[in-house]
Design an enzyme around this catalytic site. Structure first.
Site, PDB file in Angstrom:
ATOM      1  N   HIS A  61     -27.711 128.751 110.693  1.00 32.74           N
ATOM      2  CA  HIS A  61     -28.232 127.525 110.670  1.00 32.74           C
ATOM      3  C   HIS A  61     -29.183 127.360 111.575  1.00 32.74           C
ATOM      4  O   HIS A  61     -30.336 126.546 111.422  1.00 32.74           O
ATOM      5  CB  HIS A  61     -27.015 126.591 110.686  1.00 32.74           C
ATOM      6  CG  HIS A  61     -26.899 125.267 109.795  1.00 32.74           C
ATOM      7  ND1 HIS A  61     -26.634 125.793 108.432  1.00 32.74           N
ATOM      8  CD2 HIS A  61     -26.847 123.899 110.070  1.00 32.74           C
ATOM      9  CE1 HIS A  61     -26.274 124.542 107.778  1.00 32.74           C
ATOM     10  NE2 HIS A  61     -26.389 123.611 108.798  1.00 32.74           N
TER      11      HIS A  61
ATOM     12  N   GLU B 126     -32.729 119.110 104.710  1.00 29.68           N
ATOM     13  CA  GLU B 126     -31.891 119.917 105.437  1.00 29.68           C
ATOM     14  C   GLU B 126     -31.996 121.355 105.589  1.00 29.68           C
ATOM     15  O   GLU B 126     -32.066 121.744 104.460  1.00 29.68           O
ATOM     16  CB  GLU B 126     -30.124 119.570 105.004  1.00 29.68           C
ATOM     17  CG  GLU B 126     -29.281 120.117 106.171  1.00 29.68           C
ATOM     18  CD  GLU B 126     -27.827 119.913 105.666  1.00 29.68           C
ATOM     19  OE1 GLU B 126     -27.411 118.902 105.375  1.00 29.68           O
ATOM     20  OE2 GLU B 126     -26.911 120.965 106.141  1.00 29.68           O
TER      21      GLU B 126
ATOM     22  N   ASP C  80     -30.505 110.093  88.757  1.00 27.17           N
ATOM     23  CA  ASP C  80     -29.804 109.110  89.548  1.00 27.17           C
ATOM     24  C   ASP C  80     -28.755 109.894  90.167  1.00 27.17           C
ATOM     25  O   ASP C  80     -27.333 109.656  90.077  1.00 27.17           O
ATOM     26  CB  ASP C  80     -29.347 108.033  88.657  1.00 27.17           C
ATOM     27  CG  ASP C  80     -28.603 106.837  89.377  1.00 27.17           C
ATOM     28  OD1 ASP C  80     -28.419 106.928  90.454  1.00 27.17           O
ATOM     29  OD2 ASP C  80     -28.382 105.793  88.613  1.00 27.17           O
TER      30      ASP C  80
ATOM     31  N   LYS D  66     -19.095 117.865 100.215  1.00 29.34           N
ATOM     32  CA  LYS D  66     -20.174 117.622 100.668  1.00 29.34           C
ATOM     33  C   LYS D  66     -21.403 118.709 100.640  1.00 29.34           C
ATOM     34  O   LYS D  66     -22.343 118.657 100.460  1.00 29.34           O
ATOM     35  CB  LYS D  66     -20.231 116.972 102.148  1.00 29.34           C
ATOM     36  CG  LYS D  66     -21.714 116.380 102.807  1.00 29.34           C
ATOM     37  CD  LYS D  66     -22.411 117.556 103.433  1.00 29.34           C
ATOM     38  CE  LYS D  66     -23.820 116.869 103.901  1.00 29.34           C
ATOM     39  NZ  LYS D  66     -24.668 117.917 104.350  1.00 29.34           N
TER      40      LYS D  66
HETATM   41  C1  MEV Z   1     -23.438 121.131 105.790  1.00 32.54           C
HETATM   42  O1  MEV Z   1     -24.537 120.366 105.134  1.00 32.54           O
HETATM   43  C2  MEV Z   1     -22.293 121.329 104.865  1.00 32.54           C
HETATM   44  C3  MEV Z   1     -21.138 122.346 105.349  1.00 32.54           C
HETATM   45  O2  MEV Z   1     -20.522 121.423 106.187  1.00 32.54           O
HETATM   46  C4  MEV Z   1     -20.372 122.333 104.104  1.00 32.54           C
HETATM   47  C5  MEV Z   1     -18.900 122.845 104.359  1.00 32.54           C
HETATM   48  O3  MEV Z   1     -18.342 122.774 105.476  1.00 32.54           O
HETATM   49  O4  MEV Z   1     -18.437 123.415 103.499  1.00 32.54           O
HETATM   50  C6  MEV Z   1     -21.512 123.384 105.783  1.00 32.54           C
END
Ligand code: MEV
Length: 401
Positions: A377, A87, A280, A264
């Site tokens: 991004h 990513e 792992d 995430k």
């Molecule tokens: C994207 O890979 C991760 C985000 O969505 C994390 C977040 O919103 O804190 C930008």
């Protein structure tokens, strides 16, 4: 650089502008990579013959970008951190956040001793409460028995350290025995599985019932890592942004839909390091989300609060990682990644991985609480789009389309 630990700095300004080969050459000059490993990385670090022995029905090797996160300083030591992830912007964002944290002294982290959990479930145990008490009363004997089957780990200072029994369902006599095992610098799955398989029939012989499952738990509650950092409002870009980061963190505490995205973002960093270092990552992911839910409500793994002049971030999570075993020796790319990272043991590795997780979280919150995620991004996403267009063009040229 501190006098007792002459490590190369993780600040390498302009690194991102260099062509790929020069980046590798820079790491060699920097003393972080041997010329042999540099050659391996250039040629491709996993020959298909080796891959064929790592998995089954192998066709080829599946490649991912292998990058390095820069500017990391954890417990007063600099780390150039290998990260494998597809990513765009994860590596740049974590490196930027690490640069801000560095201004206030870097990350402070500690990892628990490497204690993994073996689970042995038993079914149909008569009088399960009495059985539980009996196993507890003879804890020392059971731990000695466990050690018998992992003598080389005991020789290296590890081995069974504790035991717990819980009755899960009194009516059916289902109970579970946890044996806690110090696994040294290994991830520990094989060791604890060996212990579980050895002890299970011995337990049945003593308390009756039937052997159920004998396997590690991927929620290694006694193998957690904690990391903390501070960033000043000035470094962040003002008090208002600091306030908004704290509110964003609060949002993640109050709402599971946000909490999971927040986590995430943390795992973007943790997983990228895990992949580069042959860990792992499925086990790490499973443990992280179970830990987030432990209170009965899904919670953020990291939270941010205001300090007098900025923000403080704290992250805690279980992290079962290894510097030996698994693919740490087989995969030459993983070996090269370890060379670059220069960690002494599994606990040190856990502290660095957690710091990268917290940096990734800070980077995401800073962007989201500020101008939004899309601007930075999208610039990097467009580079990726261009790459796929170029790949498409080459493909159609080759096929004559
Ligand atoms: C994207 O890979 C991760 C985000 O969505 C994390 C977040 O919103 O804190 C930008």
């Amino acid at each position: 650089m501190s006098s007792e630990d002459p490590r190369p700095t993780s600040r390498i300004p302009g690194f991102y502008e260099l062509p790929v080969r020069e980046r590798i050459a820079r790491l060699v000059e920097h003393g972080l990579l041997s010329p042999e490993s540099a050659q391996l990385l250039t040629r491709g670090a996993l020959p298909v013959e080796v891959a064929d022995r790592m998995s089954e029905n192998v066709l080829a090797c599946h490649a991912l970008p292998l990058s390095v996160g820069l500017n990391f300083r954890v417990n007063q030591r600099d780390y150039v951190v290998p990260m494998a992830v597809e990513e765009p912007s994860i590596v740049a964002a974590a490196s930027n956040a690490a640069r801000l944290v560095r201004i206030s002294g870097g990350f402070v982290a500690e990892a628990d001793p490497p204690i993994m959990t073996a689970q042995i479930s038993l079914d149909g145990v008569p009088q399960p409460e009495q059985a539980r008490a009996r196993i507890h009363a003879e804890k020392a004997r059971w731990l000695e028995a466990a050690d018998r089957v992992i003598p080389s780990m005991v020789e290296r200072g590890g081995g069974a350290s504790d035991l717990e029994v819980r009755v899960l369902e009194p009516e059916s006599g289902m109970l579970v025995v946890h044996v806690y095992v110090h696994v040294g610098d290994a991830m520990g799955a094989n060791l604890v599985d060996t212990v579980a398989e050895y002890l299970a029939p011995l337990l049945v012989a003593e308390i009756g019932g039937e052997v159920g499952l004998r396997i590690l738990s991927n929620l290694p509650l006694r193998r957690c890592v904690r990391v903390e950092c501070q960033v000043s409002s000035e470094a962040l870009g003002g008090d208002r942004l600091a306030d908004r980061i704290v509110r964003a963190s609060r949002f993640a505490e109050l709402d599971v839909f946000r909490g999971v995205t927040h986590n995430k973002g943390i795992m973007n960093g943790v997983d990228a390091v895990a992949l580069a270092l042959g860990q792992d990552w499925r086990a790490i992911e499973a443990g992280a989300h179970a830990y987030a839910s432990l209170s009965g409500r899904y919670r953020p793994l990291a939270v941010w609060t205001r300090s007098e002049d900025g923000v403080v971030g704290r992250l805690e999570m279980p992290l079962a990682v290894a510097t030996v075993g698994g693919s740490t020796r087989v995969h030459a790319g993983v070996r090269a990644a370890f060379e670059i990272l220069r960690v002494q043991d599994a606990r040190e590795l856990a502290t660095v991985m957690a710091a990268v997780g917290l940096a990734s979280n800070l980077a995401a919150l800073k962007a989201l609480a500020g101008e939004g995620i899309q601007k930075g991004h999208m610039k990097l996403h467009r580079r990726k789009e261009a790459a796929s267009t170029e790949a498409g063009i080459e493909r159609s040229e080759r096929s004559g389309a």
